[in-house]
Design an enzyme around this catalytic site. Sequence first.
Site: not given
Length: 485
Positions: A93, A95-96, A117, A183, A190, A259-260, A269
């Site tokens: 998920g 997270g940052r 990010k 960004r 995803r 997830d990317n 990312d």
Amino acid sequence: MASMSLSSAYRPDPRFQSLGADFADPVEAADFPQTVLRYRNDRAAASVGLDGLTDAAWVRNFGRFAPLPDNQPTPLAMRYHGHQFRVYNPDLGDGRGFLFAQLREAGTDRLLDLATKGSGRTPWSRSGDGRLTLKGGVREVLAAGLLEALGAPTSRAFSLVETGEALTRGDEPSPTRSAVLTRLSHSHIRFGTFQRLAYFDRRDLISVLIDHVVETYHPHLGDAPDRPAALLEAVVAASARLLARWMAAGFVHGVLNTDNMVVTGESFDYGPWRFLPRNDPNFVAAYFDQSGLYSFGRQPEAVFWNLQQLAACLTLVGEQAGLLAALNGFSDAYRTALREAILDRLGLEGRGPDHDVELVNAAFRALAEGGEALRWEPFFFDWFGGEASEARALSGPRAGLYDGEAFRAFRARLADYAPDRPERLADAVFQKPEPEELIIDEVEALWAPIDQADDWGPLNAKLDRIEATRRAYGLGVARGEKDAL
């Protein structure tokens, strides 16, 4: 923020929030000790009507994350799972980071996300601090900039704000400086967004998400009789095109986890990325990729494996035959996209699949035969425009290499091709002996003066040269509807 700062190109359209609490969690940005603006992408900002913001207003929105007018009222940490190095992880998920806003792009009418990010902890941070190193932010600005210049579908680094915290990291000298990156990207939905719903057997929500993705990003599929298969076919095509552009750029993403990868086929990312110094299928970007799972030459395998995981999720609501047919289209889609990508990189007009595949094969053989003596990026730079650049290539730094027997087959193939938009060769970029590259030694050299003396001059000069390269090549998002995501 005063509304007079916004141009008529500003068109908010926050759609993801309508999916509700099953897809994201409302969060707040961290309260940073400082907010020092280090980079703002005014070209990207102009495309969404935000280029008129003063620096102070910019920092309020992209350092303190005050909401944009008529946009998403609160940041949303998106929920997803994913395979990390092919091991399923249900504890992922945002997270940052978070989704901050959504808005329409001038000219294309695409829906774009502004997402972050390093913006602080969320319910999905686990043991992480939710922060981003300043060096990591600088690396993403560089990677996104050069990939766009080379014609790859990519998110764009929109803003980088230094945040005044000292961070400890195990894989770089600590303490190190901190930053928050924003960004601008086509989507942050995803493959892992679908995986999470499949994990919980939420077939109802998978159908909701399919409808959202089709209606938001692929409206031409609205009348498709089998929406899951039609969506997968579109994602396969977009992913194949992204992969082809990575391979043509000599780019190694480094962490091709599910997830990317996003449903719109856009690179984003950037972590331990690398550009190839020279042709090497076994080249690995991430020091922790000890098996070479995501090496340069295995990226096609990795992308297809990820698409298989997405397809598995869609089998919960779709017919297997249609999904299998969509998956089976990947190889042909990739081969076609790779031909187009290499032709673009060489600045040539296509002559048809049979001719073009021979040219592509000759180009890869030439790169392989060049060995240690031939760097990846200079090869495409020297021969941009094909035979029209022969005199330039044979009088440049690699003239002796190109005059050898190993390159005769490649040069013979070039003789059959006309340059695409030959006027580009008059650009000042092509009057230089060397292209812009981002080999790791140069990335470190650009960071050193920032780290040691807070000197941003070399980085800004590099970004100016990358922008000049983007304009000279005329590829990627800036090329218009043909290459729009």
